[in-house]
Scaffold this active site. Structure first.
Site, mmCIF file in Angstrom:
data_model
loop_
_atom_site.group_PDB
_atom_site.id
_atom_site.type_symbol
_atom_site.label_atom_id
_atom_site.label_comp_id
_atom_site.label_asym_id
_atom_site.label_seq_id
_atom_site.Cartn_x
_atom_site.Cartn_y
_atom_site.Cartn_z
ATOM 1 N N LYS A 128 0.828 -1.215 0.000
ATOM 2 C CA LYS A 128 0.000 0.000 0.000
ATOM 3 C C LYS A 128 0.859 1.261 0.000
ATOM 4 C CE LYS A 128 -1.881 -0.947 3.982
ATOM 5 N NZ LYS A 128 -1.181 -2.218 4.266
ATOM 6 N N ARG A 164 -9.134 1.380 8.838
ATOM 7 C CA ARG A 164 -8.723 0.015 9.114
ATOM 8 C C ARG A 164 -9.822 -0.756 9.851
ATOM 9 N NH1 ARG A 164 -2.811 0.763 8.944
ATOM 10 N NH2 ARG A 164 -1.794 -1.251 8.884
ATOM 11 N N ARG A 200 11.462 -5.915 4.709
ATOM 12 C CA ARG A 200 11.217 -4.461 4.634
ATOM 13 C C ARG A 200 12.224 -3.729 5.511
ATOM 14 N NH1 ARG A 200 5.309 -1.903 5.378
ATOM 15 N NH2 ARG A 200 5.262 -3.047 7.354
ATOM 16 N N ARG A 229 11.575 -2.566 11.261
ATOM 17 C CA ARG A 229 10.637 -2.096 12.279
ATOM 18 C C ARG A 229 10.370 -3.207 13.294
ATOM 19 N NH1 ARG A 229 5.734 0.152 8.672
ATOM 20 N NH2 ARG A 229 4.572 -0.908 10.327
ATOM 21 N N ARG A 272 -0.503 -9.204 13.493
ATOM 22 C CA ARG A 272 -1.051 -8.136 12.654
ATOM 23 C C ARG A 272 -1.897 -8.718 11.529
ATOM 24 N NH1 ARG A 272 4.006 -4.906 10.979
ATOM 25 N NH2 ARG A 272 2.516 -3.503 10.006
HETATM 26 P P1 ADP Z 1 1.672 -1.458 7.430
HETATM 27 O O1 ADP Z 1 2.352 -0.495 6.483
HETATM 28 O O2 ADP Z 1 2.529 -2.621 7.714
HETATM 29 O O3 ADP Z 1 0.314 -1.838 6.968
HETATM 30 P P2 ADP Z 1 1.226 0.821 9.109
HETATM 31 O O4 ADP Z 1 2.483 1.590 9.063
HETATM 32 O O5 ADP Z 1 0.108 1.275 8.242
HETATM 33 O O6 ADP Z 1 1.544 -0.704 8.816
HETATM 34 O O7 ADP Z 1 0.690 0.751 10.588
HETATM 35 C C1 ADP Z 1 1.523 0.365 11.663
HETATM 36 C C2 ADP Z 1 0.683 0.234 12.923
HETATM 37 O O8 ADP Z 1 0.086 1.494 13.243
HETATM 38 C C3 ADP Z 1 -0.499 -0.729 12.815
HETATM 39 O O9 ADP Z 1 -0.117 -2.070 13.070
HETATM 40 C C4 ADP Z 1 -1.432 -0.167 13.897
HETATM 41 O O10 ADP Z 1 -0.991 -0.534 15.197
HETATM 42 C C5 ADP Z 1 -1.222 1.331 13.764
HETATM 43 N N1 ADP Z 1 -2.196 1.930 12.829
HETATM 44 C C6 ADP Z 1 -1.940 2.516 11.636
HETATM 45 N N2 ADP Z 1 -3.066 2.977 11.062
HETATM 46 C C7 ADP Z 1 -4.078 2.670 11.913
HETATM 47 C C8 ADP Z 1 -5.494 2.847 11.893
HETATM 48 N N3 ADP Z 1 -6.120 3.439 10.851
HETATM 49 N N4 ADP Z 1 -6.211 2.393 12.948
HETATM 50 C C9 ADP Z 1 -5.613 1.817 14.004
HETATM 51 N N5 ADP Z 1 -4.305 1.588 14.081
HETATM 52 C C10 ADP Z 1 -3.530 2.013 13.049
HETATM 53 P P1 ADP Z 2 2.303 -1.753 3.237
HETATM 54 O O1 ADP Z 2 2.323 -0.251 3.207
HETATM 55 O O2 ADP Z 2 1.086 -2.327 2.591
HETATM 56 O O3 ADP Z 2 2.525 -2.304 4.603
HETATM 57 P P2 ADP Z 2 4.880 -1.573 1.836
HETATM 58 O O4 ADP Z 2 4.587 -0.689 0.677
HETATM 59 O O5 ADP Z 2 5.640 -0.990 2.953
HETATM 60 O O6 ADP Z 2 3.521 -2.274 2.351
HETATM 61 O O7 ADP Z 2 5.621 -2.875 1.280
HETATM 62 C C1 ADP Z 2 6.044 -3.925 2.160
HETATM 63 C C2 ADP Z 2 7.435 -4.415 1.734
HETATM 64 O O8 ADP Z 2 7.330 -5.107 0.487
HETATM 65 C C3 ADP Z 2 8.448 -3.290 1.506
HETATM 66 O O9 ADP Z 2 9.719 -3.771 1.875
HETATM 67 C C4 ADP Z 2 8.365 -3.028 0.007
HETATM 68 O O10 ADP Z 2 9.595 -2.529 -0.500
HETATM 69 C C5 ADP Z 2 8.048 -4.420 -0.548
HETATM 70 N N1 ADP Z 2 7.146 -4.396 -1.707
HETATM 71 C C6 ADP Z 2 6.129 -3.546 -1.973
HETATM 72 N N2 ADP Z 2 5.508 -3.860 -3.135
HETATM 73 C C7 ADP Z 2 6.147 -4.968 -3.617
HETATM 74 C C8 ADP Z 2 5.974 -5.783 -4.800
HETATM 75 N N3 ADP Z 2 5.011 -5.535 -5.699
HETATM 76 N N4 ADP Z 2 6.807 -6.829 -4.941
HETATM 77 C C9 ADP Z 2 7.777 -7.089 -4.026
HETATM 78 N N5 ADP Z 2 7.987 -6.376 -2.918
HETATM 79 C C10 ADP Z 2 7.195 -5.320 -2.698
#
Ligand code: ADP
Ligand code: ADP
Ligand code: ZN
Length: 213
Positions: free
Chosen positions: A13, A88, A127, A160, A171
């Site tokens: 995302k 979320r 990541r 992280r 998660r």
């Molecule tokens: P990821 O990129 O792996 O999906 P995020 O960076 O979006 O993770 O979020 C990291 C953490 O921050 C989540 O696991 C949650 O604890 C918190 N978080 C982020 N966005 C929200 C939301 N909209 N509602 C509740 N918790 C959130």
């Molecule tokens: P999210 O925001 O949904 O948690 P990220 O954009 O941070 O996800 O992506 C999670 C991990 O996977 C990062 O290390 C990113 O560089 C990698 N990644 C993202 N998109 C792809 C893809 N299409 N193929 C392989 N790796 C990816």
């Protein structure tokens, strides 16, 4: 243009949201980034949010919704925005729709980046996040040209805490229970678009661009 990104943690995302934001000149709003900035700055919100994030749990809606609604009221959001990591939960989505309706607006697209659970663990364990500017890398799929440092700002890259396998499992289950129902929610609104998130980053981006045009 107003876009919501949906998908499991690690689905890509953030990666796609940053590109879309750059392409369309709209702000990228990531609640995860906002919480992490608060933790780094030692704010009250940061302290509260951290205890949930470290356990792989969602930060409660009470701490999240107003924060985002306020952000959407800022000037740079007038042309639209891309939301990454919010909503979320169903109550978050309902609060968002209510706030938009109050302004005579509505969400345009909900883009679900679909990646099966089997692929998620390797995405997350590889990541690396920049402690300076928040840029994201992957040790295999998108390595930094500066090794363990960010190729944008030069700061150190870290794994992280919540990307360690123990927390990722939690998660993922939280995602299935609380966030996945949003797919049906937005389908019901007629704005859901699903892309195959297992393809490489450029292919996923092209697929999304095709939808947004
Ligand atoms: P990821 O990129 O792996 O999906 P995020 O960076 O979006 O993770 O979020 C990291 C953490 O921050 C989540 O696991 C949650 O604890 C918190 N978080 C982020 N966005 C929200 C939301 N909209 N509602 C509740 N918790 C959130
Ligand atoms: P999210 O925001 O949904 O948690 P990220 O954009 O941070 O996800 O992506 C999670 C991990 O996977 C990062 O290390 C990113 O560089 C990698 N990644 C993202 N998109 C792809 C893809 N299409 N193929 C392989 N790796 C990816
Ligand atoms: Zn950086």
């Amino acid at each position: 243009m107003k876009i919501v990104m949906l998908g499991a943690p690690g689905a890509g995302k953030g990666t796609q949201a940053k590109r879309i934001a750059a392409q369309f000149g709209i702000p990228h709003i990531s609640t995860g980034d906002i919480f992490r900035a608060n933790i780094k700055n030692g704010t009250e919100l940061g302290k509260k949010a951290k205890s949930f994030m470290d356990q792989g749990l969602l930060v409660p809606d009470e701490l999240t919704v107003d924060l985002v609604i306020d952000r959407l009221g800022q000037d740079d959001c007038k042309k639209g925005y891309i939301l990454d990591g919010f909503p979320r939960t169903i109550p978050q989505a309902e609060a968002l729709d209510k706030a938009l309706a109050g302004k005579g607006e509505k969400m345009d697209y909900a883009v679900d980046v679909d990646v099966p659970d089997e692929n998620i663990i390797s995405r997350m364990s590889g990541r690396r996040a920049c402690t300076g500017c928040g840029a994201t890398y992957h040790i295999v799929y998108n390595p930094s040209q500066k090794g363990d440092n960010c190729q944008v700002c030069g700061e150190a890259l870290i794994l992280r805490d919540d990307d360690k396998p123990e927390t990722v499992q939690k998660r993922l289950s939280v995602y299935h229970e609380q966030t996945q129902p949003l797919i049906e929610y937005y389908q019901g609104k007629g704005i859901l678009k699903t892309v195959d998130g297992t393809k490489n980053m450029d292919e996923v981006f092209e697929e999304i661009l095709g939808i947004l045009k």
